[in-house]
Write a protein that holds these residues in place. Structure first.
Motif: not given
Length: 74
Positions: A47-74
């Motif tokens: 939270y400390e780092a992510e909330h300083l970014l734009s929401i768009e960047d945070a969603i990009d980070d979430l998408t990438l992280l979840c893909k790395r952990n087996g997620g398949n949402v594109a």
């Protein structure tokens, strides 16, 4: 409830909502997907780092992280 806790909750809810919108998921499905693939823990732990970014960047980070952990949402 402290102001910091309220801010963290509001940020997490906003990220889930925006993630669901970007990936055309229901809010409930987005939450379950993020929980299963580490996104909710990521929002809590980073939270400390992510909330300083734009929401768009945070969603990009979430998408990438979840893909790395087996997620398949594109």
């Amino acid at each position: 409830m402290s102001r910091e806790i309220a801010n963290r909750i509001e940020y997490t809810v906003t990220c889930i909502s925006e993630f669901s919108y970007r990936h055309s998921l229901s809010y409930q499905h987005a939450y379950l997907y993020l929980k299963k693939h580490g996104g909710i823990a990521f929002l809590k732990d980073c939270y400390e780092a992510e909330h300083l970014l734009s929401i768009e960047d945070a969603i990009d980070d979430l998408t990438l992280l979840c893909k790395r952990n087996g997620g398949n949402v594109a």
